[in-house]
Motif scaffolding. Structure first.
Motif, short mmCIF file in Angstrom:
data_model
loop_
_atom_site.label_atom_id
_atom_site.label_comp_id
_atom_site.label_asym_id
_atom_site.label_seq_id
_atom_site.Cartn_x
_atom_site.Cartn_y
_atom_site.Cartn_z
N PHE A 425 -11.13 -7.18 -3.63
CA PHE A 425 -9.80 -6.52 -4.36
C PHE A 425 -9.03 -7.65 -4.79
O PHE A 425 -8.25 -8.41 -4.06
N PRO A 426 -9.17 -7.93 -6.00
CA PRO A 426 -8.30 -8.77 -6.85
C PRO A 426 -7.14 -8.80 -7.02
O PRO A 426 -6.41 -9.64 -7.15
N GLY A 427 -6.59 -7.70 -6.71
CA GLY A 427 -5.27 -7.24 -7.04
C GLY A 427 -4.41 -7.32 -5.57
O GLY A 427 -3.26 -7.17 -5.48
N GLY A 428 -5.22 -8.02 -4.63
CA GLY A 428 -4.63 -8.86 -3.19
C GLY A 428 -4.11 -7.47 -2.32
O GLY A 428 -4.37 -6.45 -2.59
N PRO A 429 -3.12 -7.96 -1.53
CA PRO A 429 -2.72 -6.96 -0.51
C PRO A 429 -2.24 -5.36 -0.82
O PRO A 429 -2.60 -4.59 -0.32
N GLN A 430 -1.38 -5.63 -2.00
CA GLN A 430 -0.82 -4.11 -2.60
C GLN A 430 -2.19 -3.51 -3.01
O GLN A 430 -2.03 -2.14 -2.74
N GLN A 431 -2.83 -4.02 -3.80
CA GLN A 431 -4.05 -3.03 -4.00
C GLN A 431 -5.04 -2.81 -2.93
O GLN A 431 -5.25 -1.33 -2.78
N TYR A 432 -5.30 -3.33 -1.92
CA TYR A 432 -6.13 -3.10 -0.92
C TYR A 432 -5.28 -1.99 -0.10
O TYR A 432 -5.89 -1.02 0.33
#
Length: 446
Positions: A425-432
């Protein structure tokens, strides 16, 4: 198949795999995964929507963290603050608005709804259920008493060091830095140097000479504490966890990562109970999960992380000897701290592989392979937070126009790393978290 892929960005396939899994065990880290990394742990925030999603996975989702459930900086406080609306006083749409000023009412309602995150903290020795009931399996009072003295020692060492080496800082700056750096955890007192590193960067730029001295002196304090514990009859009851680190020297001693002009290196110095390593926590959670599903504890009713073997090989052997592969759940491990760094100090190029999530992800992968059970390892890119000790994933489009990860977790020269991270998840916690909330809802409706 996702289990054969590396750093896949096919989150739709991950959702399908997740939703169709009737028998699944999700083991997830916290900081950098469902909460952005921050310099000051007191400012961590968690989403109420994420908490409600986790509750939908009752019995199939557990956290595994080196942080703690209780205390001023504990996860309970973060959850209660989020659900009281204290993190966003102008938007109480998902908050206990009438309980905003009453912490007791908030905690009672969180417990009633089962919104505390179940699982193991302090590396695996602090258990919490969804109602917020906490215990310390396998931990004695003498050990807790010794741990209670550690924060004061860390505070004195930091105060003395800053007074001696940072005389040009104001007294207020030094005091605030010390208070932000001492984590008075019950089972894992910690020196967190993130705020101090930020100050050194502000004042000294890329010159990390004094900060490296601080890292070395903090490591020496940890060694002194280990020696004092041994003198008090507590030999081999504690160890020091460095985060992030450069792997282990043997099965026990972790290798500190000293700062340079580009990275902070090791910022967390955790004085922890022996056996409080995440991979041992995997065994304890798996033992608990089997009981919930079958009514039988494969490793015994009193098994805890401190009783686990110390090597991954011996841990896997314990699983193979005691768990029925036919009943093994699908396994999904989620973390954000995996390191690999080339070492050219010897006759040839070698690699130091570490990170506080590496061991438990590797064990999940090994269990899956050995038992022929579907198992996935998931990596969340936490480099978008406030810390400067995380490599970011590099994403580019391939010839078909699809986004692909071309590097970022470890040293690009390390092509023989035994840990295969399946999904990223390259978008970090927000994406996850956005993925997690949607997947949990679909799972609950399936």
């Amino acid at each position: 198949m996702l289990s054969s892929q590396t750093l896949s960005l096919n989150h739709a396939a991950l959702s399908d795999w997740f939703v169709e899994s009737k028998n699944i065990l999700i083991i997830q880290d916290l900081d950098g995964v469902c909460m952005p990394l921050v310099n000051d742990p007191l400012t961590r925030k968690i989403s109420p929507a994420y908490l409600r999603a986790a509750a939908q996975l009752n019995g199939h989702f557990f956290v595994l963290t080196n942080g703690e459930h209780v205390g001023q900086r504990g996860l309970q406080t973060i959850i209660e603050r989020a659900l009281s609306g204290a993190d966003d006083a102008d938007a109480h749409t998902d908050a206990y608005t009438d309980a905003y000023t009453d912490a007791h009412i908030v905690s009672k309602r969180v417990a009633e709804e089962g919104l505390y995150l179940p699982g193991l903290a302090a590396g695996g020795v602090q258990w919490q259920d969804r109602k917020g009931v906490v215990s310390h399996p396998g931990v004695g009072q003498a050990e807790l008493d010794f741990l209670a003295k550690v924060p004061g020692r860390i505070e004195k060492m930091l105060s003395d060091f800053l007074a001696a080496h940072c005389g040009d800082w104001s007294a207020e700056e030094r005091e605030q830095a010390v208070q932000a750096s001492v984590l008075d955890n019950v089972a894992s007192p910690t020196a967190n140097l993130n705020s101090l590193h930020a100050l050194f960067v502000e004042k000294a730029g890329t010159d990390m000479t004094v900060f490296v001295q601080l890292q070395a002196q903090m490591a020496q304090l940890m060694e002194t504490l280990l020696t004092e514990a041994e003198a008090q009859g507590l030999a081999d009851q504690f160890f020091v966890h460095y985060a992030p680190n450069l792997g282990r020297d043997g099965f026990v001693h972790e290798v500190i990562w000293l700062a340079d002009g580009q990275t902070a290196g090791t910022t967390d110095f955790q004085f922890m109970l022996r056996g409080a390593v995440k991979e041992a926590g995997v065994l304890a959670l798996l033992n608990h999960y089997f009981f919930e599903q079958t009514g039988h504890y494969p490793l015994g009713v009193d098994f805890n992380a401190r009783q686990a073997p110390r090597s991954l090989e011996d841990m896997l052997a314990l699983v193979m000897q005691n768990f029925d592969p036919a009943l093994m759940p699908r396994l999904m491990g989620v973390g954000d701290t995996v390191t690999s760094q080339g070492d050219e100090s010897g006759p040839g190029l070698t690699f130091r592989r570490g990170g506080s999530d590496r061991g438990f992800l590797q064990l999940i992968q090994n269990i899956g392979n050995a038992t022929n059970t579907p198992a996935l390892t998931v990596y969340v890119d936490s480099s978008g937070g406030e810390l400067s000790n995380r490599r970011s994933l590099t994403v580019e489009k391939n010839v078909q126009g699809h986004d692909v990860v071309i590097g970022g977790i470890g040293d690009p020269r390390d092509t023989s790393d035994p840990l295969q991270v399946n999904v990223a998840f390259p978008g970090g916690p927000q994406q996850y978290c956005a993925w997690f909330e949607a997947a949990a809802a679909a799972y609950a409706a399936h």
